[in-house]
Structure formats: structure tokens, C-alpha cells
Scaffold this active site. Structure first.
Site, PDB file in Angstrom:
ATOM      1  N   THR A 156      17.817   2.797   8.050  1.00  0.00           N
ATOM      2  CA  THR A 156      18.281   4.168   7.829  1.00  0.00           C
ATOM      3  C   THR A 156      18.963   4.544   9.144  1.00  0.00           C
ATOM      4  O   THR A 156      18.544   4.086  10.210  1.00  0.00           O
ATOM      5  CB  THR A 156      17.120   5.151   7.531  1.00  0.00           C
ATOM      6  OG1 THR A 156      16.238   5.173   8.660  1.00  0.00           O
ATOM      7  CG2 THR A 156      16.319   4.736   6.304  1.00  0.00           C
ATOM      8  N   HIS A 157      20.014   5.326   9.054  1.00  0.00           N
ATOM      9  CA  HIS A 157      20.837   5.646  10.235  1.00  0.00           C
ATOM     10  C   HIS A 157      21.366   4.367  10.900  1.00  0.00           C
ATOM     11  O   HIS A 157      21.673   4.376  12.098  1.00  0.00           O
ATOM     12  CB  HIS A 157      20.046   6.462  11.272  1.00  0.00           C
ATOM     13  CG  HIS A 157      19.307   7.622  10.681  1.00  0.00           C
ATOM     14  ND1 HIS A 157      19.799   8.901  10.680  1.00  0.00           N
ATOM     15  CD2 HIS A 157      18.109   7.680  10.036  1.00  0.00           C
ATOM     16  CE1 HIS A 157      18.931   9.710  10.076  1.00  0.00           C
ATOM     17  NE2 HIS A 157      17.900   8.984   9.664  1.00  0.00           N
ATOM     18  N   SER A 278      42.213 -16.563  12.687  1.00  0.00           N
ATOM     19  CA  SER A 278      43.139 -15.783  13.494  1.00  0.00           C
ATOM     20  C   SER A 278      44.218 -16.720  14.011  1.00  0.00           C
ATOM     21  O   SER A 278      43.955 -17.891  14.274  1.00  0.00           O
ATOM     22  CB  SER A 278      42.381 -15.151  14.660  1.00  0.00           C
ATOM     23  OG  SER A 278      43.274 -14.927  15.744  1.00  0.00           O
ATOM     24  N   LYS A 284      37.727 -17.354  15.422  1.00  0.00           N
ATOM     25  CA  LYS A 284      37.525 -16.237  14.500  1.00  0.00           C
ATOM     26  C   LYS A 284      37.339 -16.655  13.051  1.00  0.00           C
ATOM     27  O   LYS A 284      37.922 -17.618  12.581  1.00  0.00           O
ATOM     28  CB  LYS A 284      38.730 -15.272  14.564  1.00  0.00           C
ATOM     29  CG  LYS A 284      38.830 -14.449  15.821  1.00  0.00           C
ATOM     30  CD  LYS A 284      37.660 -13.492  16.063  1.00  0.00           C
ATOM     31  CE  LYS A 284      37.729 -12.261  15.188  1.00  0.00           C
ATOM     32  NZ  LYS A 284      38.905 -11.432  15.481  1.00  0.00           N
ATOM     33  N   GLU A 291      37.113  -6.383   3.972  1.00  0.00           N
ATOM     34  CA  GLU A 291      37.834  -5.256   4.575  1.00  0.00           C
ATOM     35  C   GLU A 291      38.834  -4.654   3.592  1.00  0.00           C
ATOM     36  O   GLU A 291      39.015  -3.442   3.518  1.00  0.00           O
ATOM     37  CB  GLU A 291      38.579  -5.727   5.835  1.00  0.00           C
ATOM     38  CG  GLU A 291      37.662  -6.187   6.957  1.00  0.00           C
ATOM     39  CD  GLU A 291      38.446  -6.959   8.017  1.00  0.00           C
ATOM     40  OE1 GLU A 291      38.434  -8.202   7.980  1.00  0.00           O
ATOM     41  OE2 GLU A 291      39.085  -6.313   8.854  1.00  0.00           O
TER      42      GLU A 291
END
Ligand code: ARG
Length: 465
Positions: A156-157, A278, A284, A291
Site C-alpha cells: 500500500t502506498h 536499446s 537494456k 509501457e
């Protein structure tokens, strides 16, 4: 040359800019199948009612079938001068069958035509979302069963809160997607009435049978008010609202995938199939698909707000503004369909790092609530007091730099003398999740039960379709 559909009143052809702003064929050509189906239903009804002859209806139907196969085969030339799909089809029909083509437009208008076509189109989109979302649910349930007992940190948070199981986390999305499907089903029910026969706005003086055309097109009934039939686009808005909520859910899952796969977190691994590299940084592995699912939500919600703004304040009945309903909706539908399929692919592809998940689940004193609950249960302490005692024990552990279950009993007893070593039975992350057997809780046995229920429901509906 003036337009041949309304050339009687017009002497001149439109200005180039008039044509450019008015033309909709680039967008509404995607309605060709619905447009032709609706025209065939209309022609059959006109003949059955004695409004046109059976032989005209037959020629019209054959001509429409020819046009359908021409379009499907990519042999049809859409003409911008003919503005939209309705006039492109009708004009071609005239070339194919001659003057009888002109009888097809009896007792209808492009206003009820386009409303009918687009309802059929949106209905098809809803049906395909339902199928795609069901596949997503099946993928999630499959992975949830595999990982019913895989312990991970619950947040949470975005702070480590309590241990949960990965299967439980995945099933949360099965529930959300279930409600998304429910929203599409509800929208479909309200959408499924026929505007055809409302004509321009006032109905018609011909003895048409709107029930017959409604039934032929799979609608439940004809719409009850001709002004409403041609002028509302709430069915698009409602579907886009359902799309927006579904996309919002997918974007949350996408965001979690982005977080989980970051090397800083490392809870989940995606294979080469759902990552990209990448061009400059050889190490990467980017979660681009996740996304982009996260981002597609923007244009989906955008198309809802755009159409709300188009419709807001429009007087009855049809206004040309409403032509702007289609491009955004089609774009949103394509984006959502792709997003659902991409998420489904990632759900099947992703691999949790179980060891890392387990370690992370125990970090940040995630079983502190279990300690407090033990104090309540075993020492009959009021929960508020137990919370306080646990807080002091947690600070001792933090001072010593150890996890709760590694803190010596003597240190706990320094805070609360009645604590016994039985307390260590509840401090592991496994004990924590195993104990959470309340309905809907994260215990592996619950997760297995819930996943099996879903699996049965999903398999049953798959058989019935
Ligand atoms: N292309 C129009 C639309 O999408 C079809 C209806 C045109 N009706 C009219 N009266 N100009 O809304």
C-alpha cells in the site's frame, strides 16, 4: 458537376474545401459490411410490405452482394466526391442494376442508416472485446493456479505492507476484467435497438415494418422515438466509457509490470518476446509493450472525452457534428483490442523470481501485523495496545538491524514479558499468507479455490459459445 444524390436543387459542385471537410469515406468505409447488411434488410422489408416489387428487391440484393465481394476483394474504388459509404454503395448499385437502385432509399435516410450501421459496428466491437477479455482472464487464472502459493510483497502506498501470493495478485485482475466484461454486456443490451426506419427524423409515411428490419439485423426491437433514433450517440459513449475503464485497469497492470521488471525491483522477468533492447545500452531489456499498454489508455479516454464534447449541447435531431463520432471510437477500439492482446501475451510470458519475491515479502517488517494479531489472539490484548507493543518491538528489530523473526525472544520479552517462543510460528511470510483464510483473503488454499471457480466459469462459457 453537381452531386447526383441531391443535384435537383444544386447547380454547382462543392468547393474543394467544402468537400474536404465534409467527406467521411476514409473513416466510414469501415462500415461497409454493416451498411450492406442494413440495406439488404431494408430492401427485403420494402418488398415484403409491397413498397417495392419483389424483382427490384432481388436485383438490389444481388447488386449489394456483388458490391460486398468487390469491397472484400479490394476491387472497389471509394470516391471522395460521393462523400460517405452510403452514397458510394448506392452509386455503385446504380451502375450495376440501373434505376431500380434508386428505390432502395425509399423510406429511409442517411441519418437512420448511419445510426444503424454504427450500432452494428459497435456491437461487433463489444463482442470481440468480450472474447479478448475472456482470453485474458483464462491466461490470468492459469498463472494464478501456478502461483497460488508464491509469496510476494503486497503494497500500500507502494510501501511493503503484508505478504500476499502472486496468484492472489493476478486474480485481482481477473475480477476487474470480469466487471469490465459486465460493463460491455450492459452497454450491448441498451445498444441493441434498431434506428432503421426512423428516416431523416420524423419517421415515414410508407407502411414499413420496423420490427422486421430490427429482427433481421439481430436487434431486440426498433427504437421507440424517431428523433432519438437518429440523434443520440450514447451507445458509442457508453461503450467508450467501458473501454476507458478497462484500459485504466490494463494500465495499472502494465505499470506494475514496468515496476516489477525494473532491475531495482527485479520481482518479475519478461522474455525476449515481450521486451526490446536499446540501440546504445547493450544491457537494456525494456518493457515497451507494457509501457505502450499504459500509454494507449490516453487515446482511449481521449476519444471518450472528445465525443462527449462533440455531443454536449447538440440540439435534436441529427447534426453533422455527429459524423465526428467514428474516427475516435474506431481508434480507441483498435487501441484497446491491441492492449488487451498485449497484456494477455505478457501474462503468459512473465516469470516471477520466486526467491526474490519471498525475500522482498519479508522486508520492511511485513509480518508486524501478524505479531500484533498474535498478541490479540494469545494474550487477549486489545488490538490498539497490541499495535503499540508491536511498534516497539519493530523499532528494537530496526535498531538491531534484523528481521522480526530474527529478533531474540528476550528482546521481545523486554517489551512484553508474556510473549513466548510460540510467536515465531506466525512471523514467517509463509505463515502469514497461510493464515489469511478469510473469504477473499490471500491464503494459497483460497487462491486455489477462487482460481478453480473462475476456471470452471470460463470453461463453461467457452463451451456455450
Ligand atoms: N456521413 C454521415 C455521418 O457519419 C452520414 C449521415 C449524413 N446525413 C446527412 N444528413 N448529411 O454522420
Amino acid at each position: 458537376m453537381s452531386n447526383k444524390m441531391w443535384g435537383g436543387r444544386f447547380g454547382e459542385s462543392p468547393d474543394a474545401i467544402m468537400e474536404e471537410i465534409n467527406v467521411s469515406i476514409d473513416v466510414d468505409q469501415h462500415l461497409y459490411a454493416q451498411d450492406i447488411a442494413a440495406s439488404k434488410a431494408h430492401a427485403a422489408m420494402l418488398a415484403a410490405q409491397g413498397i417495392i416489387t419483389a424483382s427490384d428487391a432481388k436485383n438490389i440484393t444481388n447488386g449489394l452482394d456483388t458490391i460486398l465481394s468487390e469491397i472484400k476483394a479490394g476491387r472497389f474504388t471509394f470516391k471522395r466526391a460521393l462523400e460517405d459509404i452510403h452514397m458510394n454503395v448506392e452509386s455503385r448499385l446504380g451502375e450495376l442494376i440501373g434505376p431500380a437502385a434508386g428505390r432502395l432509399h425509399t423510406a429511409r435516410s442517411r441519418n437512420d442508416q448511419v445510426a444503424t450501421d454504427f450500432r452494428l459496428y459497435v456491437r461487433d466491437a463489444i463482442d470481440s472485446f468480450d472474447a479478448d477479455l475472456a482470453s485474458l482472464q483464462r491466461a490470468l487464472v492459469k498463472r494464478a493456479l501456478e502461483h497460488a502459493a508464491t509469496v510476494m510483497p503486497g503494497f500500500t502506498h507502494l510501501q511493503t505492507a503484508q505478504p500476499v501470493t502472486f496468484g492472489h495478485h493476478l486474480l485481482a485482475y481477473v475480477e476487474m476484467v470480469g466487471r469490465d466484461r459486465g460493463r460491455f454486456t450492459d452497454a450491448r443490451k441498451r445498444l441493441n435497438e434498431s434506428p432503421l426506419g426512423a428516416a431523416a427524423l420524423a419517421g415515414t409515411s410508407f407502411p414499413i415494418d420496423r420490427r422486421a428490419t430490427a429482427a433481421a439485423l439481430g436487434f431486440e426491437r426498433p427504437m421507440g422515438n424517431s428523433l432519438d433514433a437518429v440523434s443520440d450517440r450514447d451507445f458509442v459513449l457508453e461503450t467508450l466509457a467501458a473501454c476507458s475503464i478497462a484500459a485504466m485497469h490494463l494500465s495499472r497492470f502494465a505499470e506494475e509490470i514496468v515496476i516489477w521488471t525494473s532491475p531495482l525491483v527485479g520481482l518479475v522477468h519478461l522474455s525476449d518476446k515481450f521486451t526490446t533492447g536499446s540501440s546504445i545500452m547493450p544491457q537494456k531489456r525494456n518493457p515497451d509493450a507494457a509501457e505502450l499498454v499504459r500509454a494507449k489508455t490516453g487515446r482511449i479516454i481521449g476519444s471518450l472525452t472528445a465525443l462527449l464534447i462533440v455531443m454536449k449541447g447538440l440540439p435534436l435531431a441529427y447534426q453533422k457534428d455527429m459524423q465526428e463520432d467514428k474516427a475516435g471510437a474506431m481508434e480507441a477500439f483498435a487501441a484497446l483490442s491491441l492492449a488487451v492482446r498485449a497484456i494477455t501475451g505478457m501474462v503468459l510470458d512473465l516469470e516471477p523470481d520466486e526467491a526474490r519475491m519471498k525475500v522482498a515479502a519479508g522486508e520492511g517488517y511485513a509480518t508486524a501485523t501478524d505479531l500484533a494479531d498474535w498478541l490479540v489472539r494469545t494474550l487477549k490484548m486489545p488490538f490498539r495496545e497490541a499495535h503499540h507493543v508491536t511498534g516497539r518491538i519493530v523499532s528494537k528489530a530496526a535498531e538491531a538491524g534484523v528481521a522480526l523473526h530474527k529478533l531474540p525472544l528476550a528482546d521481545m520479552q523486554a517489551v512484553e514479558p508474556a510473549i513466548t517462543d510460540a510467536v515465531f510460528g506466525v512471523l514467517s511470510v509463509e505463515a502469514s499468507v497461510n493464515s489469511r483464510t478469510s473469504f477473499g483473503g490471500t491464503a494459497p488454499e483460497n487462491v486455489r479455490g477462487q482460481a478453480k471457480n473462475w476456471l470452471m466459469r470460463l470453461e463453461k462459457e467457452q463451451k456455450s459459445t
